[in-house]
Scaffold this motif. Structure first.
Motif, mmCIF file in Angstrom:
data_model
loop_
_atom_site.group_PDB
_atom_site.id
_atom_site.type_symbol
_atom_site.label_atom_id
_atom_site.label_comp_id
_atom_site.label_asym_id
_atom_site.label_seq_id
_atom_site.Cartn_x
_atom_site.Cartn_y
_atom_site.Cartn_z
ATOM 1 N N ILE A 265 0.835 -1.204 0.000
ATOM 2 C CA ILE A 265 0.000 0.000 0.000
ATOM 3 C C ILE A 265 0.871 1.256 0.000
ATOM 4 O O ILE A 265 0.629 2.206 -0.756
ATOM 5 C CB ILE A 265 -0.952 -0.008 1.212
ATOM 6 C CG1 ILE A 265 -2.041 -1.067 1.009
ATOM 7 C CG2 ILE A 265 -1.597 1.366 1.400
ATOM 8 C CD1 ILE A 265 -2.892 -1.304 2.245
ATOM 9 N N MET A 266 1.914 1.255 0.838
ATOM 10 C CA MET A 266 2.811 2.413 0.884
ATOM 11 C C MET A 266 3.529 2.597 -0.451
ATOM 12 O O MET A 266 3.676 3.728 -0.938
ATOM 13 C CB MET A 266 3.829 2.243 2.017
ATOM 14 C CG MET A 266 3.223 2.292 3.409
ATOM 15 S SD MET A 266 2.290 3.825 3.725
ATOM 16 C CE MET A 266 3.604 5.033 3.596
ATOM 17 N N ARG A 267 3.982 1.500 -1.048
ATOM 18 C CA ARG A 267 4.692 1.588 -2.328
ATOM 19 C C ARG A 267 3.797 2.172 -3.406
ATOM 20 O O ARG A 267 4.209 3.050 -4.175
ATOM 21 C CB ARG A 267 5.184 0.209 -2.747
ATOM 22 C CG ARG A 267 5.938 0.196 -4.076
ATOM 23 C CD ARG A 267 6.275 -1.219 -4.504
ATOM 24 N NE ARG A 267 5.084 -2.010 -4.766
ATOM 25 C CZ ARG A 267 4.385 -1.959 -5.903
ATOM 26 N NH1 ARG A 267 4.760 -1.134 -6.882
ATOM 27 N NH2 ARG A 267 3.325 -2.714 -6.071
ATOM 28 N N VAL A 268 2.551 1.693 -3.465
ATOM 29 C CA VAL A 268 1.617 2.165 -4.492
ATOM 30 C C VAL A 268 1.295 3.642 -4.291
ATOM 31 O O VAL A 268 1.295 4.432 -5.244
ATOM 32 C CB VAL A 268 0.319 1.323 -4.476
ATOM 33 C CG1 VAL A 268 -0.745 1.954 -5.366
ATOM 34 C CG2 VAL A 268 0.599 -0.107 -4.944
ATOM 35 N N MET A 269 1.027 4.043 -3.058
ATOM 36 C CA MET A 269 0.682 5.439 -2.791
ATOM 37 C C MET A 269 1.836 6.373 -3.154
ATOM 38 O O MET A 269 1.628 7.424 -3.761
ATOM 39 C CB MET A 269 0.296 5.617 -1.321
ATOM 40 C CG MET A 269 -1.043 5.042 -0.950
ATOM 41 S SD MET A 269 -1.633 5.580 0.686
ATOM 42 C CE MET A 269 -0.331 4.942 1.751
ATOM 43 N N ILE A 270 3.051 5.977 -2.798
ATOM 44 C CA ILE A 270 4.211 6.836 -3.063
ATOM 45 C C ILE A 270 4.546 6.870 -4.546
ATOM 46 O O ILE A 270 4.782 7.931 -5.128
ATOM 47 C CB ILE A 270 5.423 6.356 -2.243
ATOM 48 C CG1 ILE A 270 5.150 6.571 -0.744
ATOM 49 C CG2 ILE A 270 6.689 7.111 -2.664
ATOM 50 C CD1 ILE A 270 6.189 5.965 0.166
ATOM 51 N N SER A 271 4.535 5.681 -5.201
ATOM 52 C CA SER A 271 4.913 5.629 -6.616
ATOM 53 C C SER A 271 3.915 6.369 -7.490
ATOM 54 O O SER A 271 4.283 6.937 -8.519
ATOM 55 C CB SER A 271 5.036 4.166 -7.075
ATOM 56 O OG SER A 271 3.781 3.504 -6.986
ATOM 57 N N ARG A 272 2.645 6.377 -7.093
ATOM 58 C CA ARG A 272 1.613 7.057 -7.876
ATOM 59 C C ARG A 272 1.340 8.478 -7.377
ATOM 60 O O ARG A 272 0.468 9.167 -7.925
ATOM 61 C CB ARG A 272 0.312 6.246 -7.843
ATOM 62 C CG ARG A 272 0.429 4.878 -8.500
ATOM 63 C CD ARG A 272 -0.903 4.160 -8.463
ATOM 64 N NE ARG A 272 -0.822 2.827 -9.065
ATOM 65 C CZ ARG A 272 -1.837 1.964 -9.131
ATOM 66 N NH1 ARG A 272 -3.014 2.309 -8.630
ATOM 67 N NH2 ARG A 272 -1.683 0.782 -9.673
ATOM 68 N N CYS A 273 2.055 8.876 -6.315
ATOM 69 C CA CYS A 273 1.796 10.193 -5.704
ATOM 70 C C CYS A 273 0.309 10.370 -5.406
ATOM 71 O O CYS A 273 -0.301 11.405 -5.718
ATOM 72 C CB CYS A 273 2.285 11.320 -6.607
ATOM 73 S SG CYS A 273 4.071 11.306 -6.873
ATOM 74 N N ASP A 274 -0.285 9.319 -4.817
ATOM 75 C CA ASP A 274 -1.718 9.331 -4.526
ATOM 76 C C ASP A 274 -1.959 10.036 -3.198
ATOM 77 O O ASP A 274 -2.050 9.419 -2.138
ATOM 78 C CB ASP A 274 -2.243 7.890 -4.476
ATOM 79 C CG ASP A 274 -3.753 7.829 -4.536
ATOM 80 O OD1 ASP A 274 -4.398 8.822 -4.143
ATOM 81 O OD2 ASP A 274 -4.294 6.797 -4.982
ATOM 82 N N TRP A 275 -2.059 11.375 -3.271
ATOM 83 C CA TRP A 275 -2.171 12.174 -2.065
ATOM 84 C C TRP A 275 -3.483 11.933 -1.328
ATOM 85 O O TRP A 275 -3.530 12.020 -0.097
ATOM 86 C CB TRP A 275 -2.024 13.653 -2.405
ATOM 87 C CG TRP A 275 -0.779 13.949 -3.177
ATOM 88 C CD1 TRP A 275 -0.680 14.395 -4.458
ATOM 89 C CD2 TRP A 275 0.571 13.778 -2.735
ATOM 90 N NE1 TRP A 275 0.627 14.520 -4.852
ATOM 91 C CE2 TRP A 275 1.428 14.148 -3.804
ATOM 92 C CE3 TRP A 275 1.152 13.340 -1.533
ATOM 93 C CZ2 TRP A 275 2.807 14.103 -3.699
ATOM 94 C CZ3 TRP A 275 2.537 13.301 -1.432
ATOM 95 C CH2 TRP A 275 3.344 13.675 -2.504
ATOM 96 N N VAL A 276 -4.538 11.623 -2.057
ATOM 97 C CA VAL A 276 -5.836 11.382 -1.411
ATOM 98 C C VAL A 276 -5.750 10.163 -0.504
ATOM 99 O O VAL A 276 -6.162 10.197 0.670
ATOM 100 C CB VAL A 276 -6.945 11.191 -2.462
ATOM 101 C CG1 VAL A 276 -8.255 10.806 -1.783
ATOM 102 C CG2 VAL A 276 -7.139 12.475 -3.270
#
Length: 426
Positions: A265-276
């Motif tokens: 989850i952390m990898r996906v959020m950071i790699s996609r810059c998913d700020w929401v």
């Protein structure tokens, strides 16, 4: 008239054969067919709300049944399909690709239409409100137990059980919203899901290698009857797979949610810059630590949440794998929707406890056949699905909870034995 002629025709008027369509199945060249219409979805796949992988799974194929299953508001979706239309199948071409069973497809479409007519895709709001209420109640009771009863071993153990139960039930609830089975508007479902958990991930082709995340085991396990033989023949031995049914208890249920899911989850959020998603994630931990740091301190609060994740992970892994892992796991066979889902999934007996414990995923067959159907209606459509399977001689498996759990262990043992035999003798 083939693909090379479309430049001289009005947009969407070209005629294609299945052979031509099937050539466009690569990452950078993707066509698919929906109700005999041919669409070029290469660029659209990157913007697809359900993710690019689902589109890629059906590149070069007939996606009609999957499209029907996953899109409750088909009129709304048509506005996105229209610019992608490049033609249709030639009149001489069948409506189904490859060797799919036409009778099965037609009968299942009739069943789907009947379910819609009977209102089985309409959600009862009170069901989901009650479910949310019991989750919030457990969260409150867990905190009050420590606030009033102290931080001793017994209150902490009871608090952990309540928190883990609330977390897993919240997971089942966000799953409902992720499948667009609660509200009529997709945006409302997605917003509520983000509030509950903030991350969406599903499989459209269950138990198909490279198309189902549940059976891509990071080379820690070999599953089914095909992968073990392939690994054994190629002399791949990253782990002693013949003992995987034992080390499963050490690396599967205990570590999936506390370690693998959190890192993913952390990898996906950071790699996609998913700020929401980052904000939702931050808000959860802000609430949690605000409640428990005054009671346990920082290190104690971290230990508590890790133990809760540990309990939740066992629950999640056993429930999700008992419907899939013992079933047929293989490479793509290009089957019709009904045959594919029934080959890859099974049900666990209905009971009030089983329904609650598994979030109604004990009706895994119906869930996969009708992914946007509210789960409180699975038991109503199940007899109709079973009758259809009997008509076409398709196996419809129902197990007890105990049988389902034991089969996870035995299927891993069988796959491990197949790997060892291939490794030593082929």
């Amino acid at each position: 008239m083939g693909a090379g002629d479309q430049q001289t025709e009005p947009a969407g008027s070209a005629l294609f054969t299945w052979e031509e369509v099937q050539k466009h199945c690569s990452r950078n060249d993707q066509w698919l067919v929906i109700n005999r219409k041919v669409y070029c979805v290469t660029e659209w796949a990157k913007r697809h709300p359900g993710g690019f992988r689902v589109i890629r799974h059906y590149a070069g194929e007939d996606a009609t049944e999957a499209f029907t299953a996953f899109h409750p508001d088909k009129k709304y979706v048509q506005r996105f399909l229209k610019p992608l239309l490049i033609g249709e199948l030639a009149e001489t071409e069948p409506s189904q690709d490859r060797a799919k069973n036409v009778a099965v497809i037609q009968d299942f479409r009739a069943l789907h239409a009947y379910a819609e007519q009977k209102g089985l895709f309409r959600a009862h709001s009170l069901f989901f409100l009650a479910h949310l209420a019991h989750i919030l109640l457990m969260e409150l009771l867990a905190w009050l137990l420590i606030r009033l009863g102290g931080t001793g071993w017994i209150p902490t153990a009871l608090c952990s059980i309540l928190m883990a139960t609330a977390q897993i039930q919240a997971g089942w609830l966000q799953h409902d919203f992720g499948h667009l089975s609660v509200f009529k508007k997709s945006s409302w479902n997605h917003l509520t899901q983000q509030f509950l958990i903030g991350h969406l991930k599903h499989h459209a082709k269950p138990n198909v290698f490279s198309k189902d995340p549940d059976v891509n085991m990071l080379k820690i396990f070999v599953v089914g009857a095909t992968q073990p033989v392939e690994y054994g023949t190629k002399k791949i031995k990253l782990l002693p797979y013949n003992h995987q049914h034992y080390y499963f208890f050490l690396v599967g249920p205990p570590l999936l949610i506390p370690i693998y899911f959190q890192l993913q989850i952390m990898r996906v959020m950071i790699s996609r810059c998913d700020w929401v998603d980052m904000v939702w994630c931050f808000s959860y931990y802000l609430r949690y630590f605000s409640c428990y740091v005054p009671l346990y301190g920082l290190l104690g609060s971290v230990a508590l949440i890790m133990f809760v994740r540990f309990l939740e992970s066992h629950w999640f892994v056993w429930v999700t794998q008992m419907n899939h892992l013992p079933m047929d796991i293989d490479h793509e066979k290009h089957q019709d929707w009904l045959s594919l889902q029934l080959q890859a999934t099974c049900n666990i007996e209905k009971s009030p406890f089983n329904d609650w414990f598994s979030g109604h995923l004990n009706f895994q067959i119906e869930h996969h056949l009708f992914p946007t159907m509210p789960r409180h209606n699975y038991h109503r459509v199940a007899p109709l699905v079973r009758a259809l399977c009997e008509k076409h001689n398709i196996s419809y498996q129902v197990k007890t909870m105990g049988e389902g759990l034991v089969d996870v262990f035995s299927s891993l043992k069988t796959s491990g034995s197949l790997w060892l035999d291939a490794y030593l003798h082929k």
